[in-house]
Design an enzyme around this catalytic site. Structure first.
Site: not given
Ligand code: TTP
Ligand code: MG
Length: 367
Positions: A14, A109-110
């Site tokens: 992730d 991203d995951e």
């Molecule tokens: P996430 O992996 O949930 O968050 P992140 O990568 O920003 O932070 P972390 O370091 O905690 O993993 O989500 C990945 C991307 O997806 C995030 O950068 C933006 C998008 N996203 C949205 O557009 N809306 C949302 O509600 C979430 C949770 C994520």
């Molecule tokens: Mg993330």
């Protein structure tokens, strides 16, 4: 399969604060300052994500940008550039496939990788995870966090455990020690509502859950109770399912807090439509069916779908269809905790329209 197959080796990767990290990479002047990726704070837009500096002010994904501005007036707001995030996503997915074809991508991203067998013939999943993180950094300039475990749910929790730039390895014999102390809200599939119900039953941690007999959990939670029972024992046999086998392309999200008005929902659906339409196009596919999925705050889930005679040809068509389908739900009158769009009923390019496949909405974890 034999009676007791060797444990699998699953890696969950992730990216760290993904959209924000991409923006910071490309605009160094944003470094060290609170940043929200989202629309203008005087609009009705919501934050897609925030960097760690902004999170210290309590800002999180799904929060309105207006609220984010209230919490942190000197925060910088940058509009999302999905095209750019998709390009990075393509880069990391190409890296994943250097190791195995068993890659299940969950969002841009995951992804989960089953590296039990892998192209490098490397027996150590830990070494692979380290290498993958280093490759991602070298190719994209961005950090990722990874979890290594014998199954998907533990790998997912592990990847979150040492963010940012983390690596957390949970070998089979350590699974129970790792999960027992966790608050149940960290289990994929448990949201605020289930969490509250579990608390009322005196269940706060996985250890509490483990003590309850399966009949008790089923009585209170039905089929979901069986899932909880397995999870509490560290069991999750879901296979990593490569996306090529998918019958639909979907994006859905559980909101940080329930959405009670239609404005922000429409805004989310517009972005969602853009995301799924582009993803489908990148695979060289076209779709005729749009499915809207809405989960209300009480977890009741409804889907509404419409099939078109011709292939959808623009993200805006997908959005307009979703907007119409939204009219056929109670969104705006009942709080909504999750919304999503799936595209299905597609055929490979250059073939007729009659050979589509049945619609199926990809179910993603409901955090
Ligand atoms: P996430 O992996 O949930 O968050 P992140 O990568 O920003 O932070 P972390 O370091 O905690 O993993 O989500 C990945 C991307 O997806 C995030 O950068 C933006 C998008 N996203 C949205 O557009 N809306 C949302 O509600 C979430 C949770 C994520
Ligand atoms: Mg993330």
């Amino acid at each position: 399969m034999g009676p007791d197959p060797a444990p699998r080796k699953i890696i969950h990767v992730d990216m760290d604060m993904f959209y924000a990290a991409v923006e910071m990479r490309d605009r160094p002047e944003l470094h060290g300052r609170p940043l929200v990726v989202g629309g203008r704070p005087d609009s009705r837009s919501v934050a897609t994500t925030a960097n760690y500096e902004a999170r210290q002010f309590g800002i999180h994904s799904g929060m309105s940008c207006a609220e984010a501005r209230r919490r942190c007036p000197h925060c910088t707001f940058v509009p999302p550039d999905f095209e750019k995030y998709r390009r990075v996503s393509g880069q990391i997915h190409r890296i994943f496939r250097e190791y195995t074809d068993r890659v299940e991508s969950v969002s841009l991203d995951e992804a989960y990788l089953d590296v039990t067998r892998n192209r490098k013939n490397e027996p150590s999943a830990t070494r692979l995870a380290r290498e993958i993180k280093a490759r991602i950094l070298a190719v994209t300039g961005l950090t990722a966090s990874a979890g290594v475990a014998p199954n998907m749910f533990v790998a997912k929790i592990a990847s979150d455990a040492r963010k940012p730039d983390g690596l957390c390895v949970v070998p089979p014999e350590r699974v129970m020690d790792f999960i027992r102390p966790l608050p149940v809200i960290q289990i994929p599939g448990i949201g605020r509502v289930t969490d509250a119900r579990l608390k009322k039953l005196g269940i706060r941690t996985v250890a509490d859950l483990e003590e309850r007999p399966p009949a008790f959990l089923e009585e209170h939670f039905g089929k979901f109770g069986r899932y909880l029972h397995d999870i509490a024992r560290g069991i999750d046999e879901r296979p990593v399912t490569p996306w090529r086998e998918r019958l639909s392309y979907g994006a859905e999200e559980t909101f940080a807090s329930d959405i009670v008005t239609r404005g922000p929902l429409l805004e989310f659906l517009r972005e969602c439509a853009q995301r799924v339409f582009t993803e489908l196009g990148q695979e060289g596919k076209r779709a005729r069916t749009v499915t809207l999925k809405i989960k209300y705050s009480d977890f009741q889930t409804v889907t509404r779908r419409r099939t078109f005679e011709n292939f959808l040809s623009a993200a805006d068509e997908v959005f307009q269809a979703a907007r119409e389908l939204l009219e056929r739900t109670e969104a705006g009158r009942r709080p909504v905790r999750l919304a999503g769009i799936a595209l299905s009923n597609f055929a490979p390019p250059r073939r007729g329209a009659g050979d589509g496949q049945p619609p199926l909405l990809k179910v993603m974890s409901d955090k």
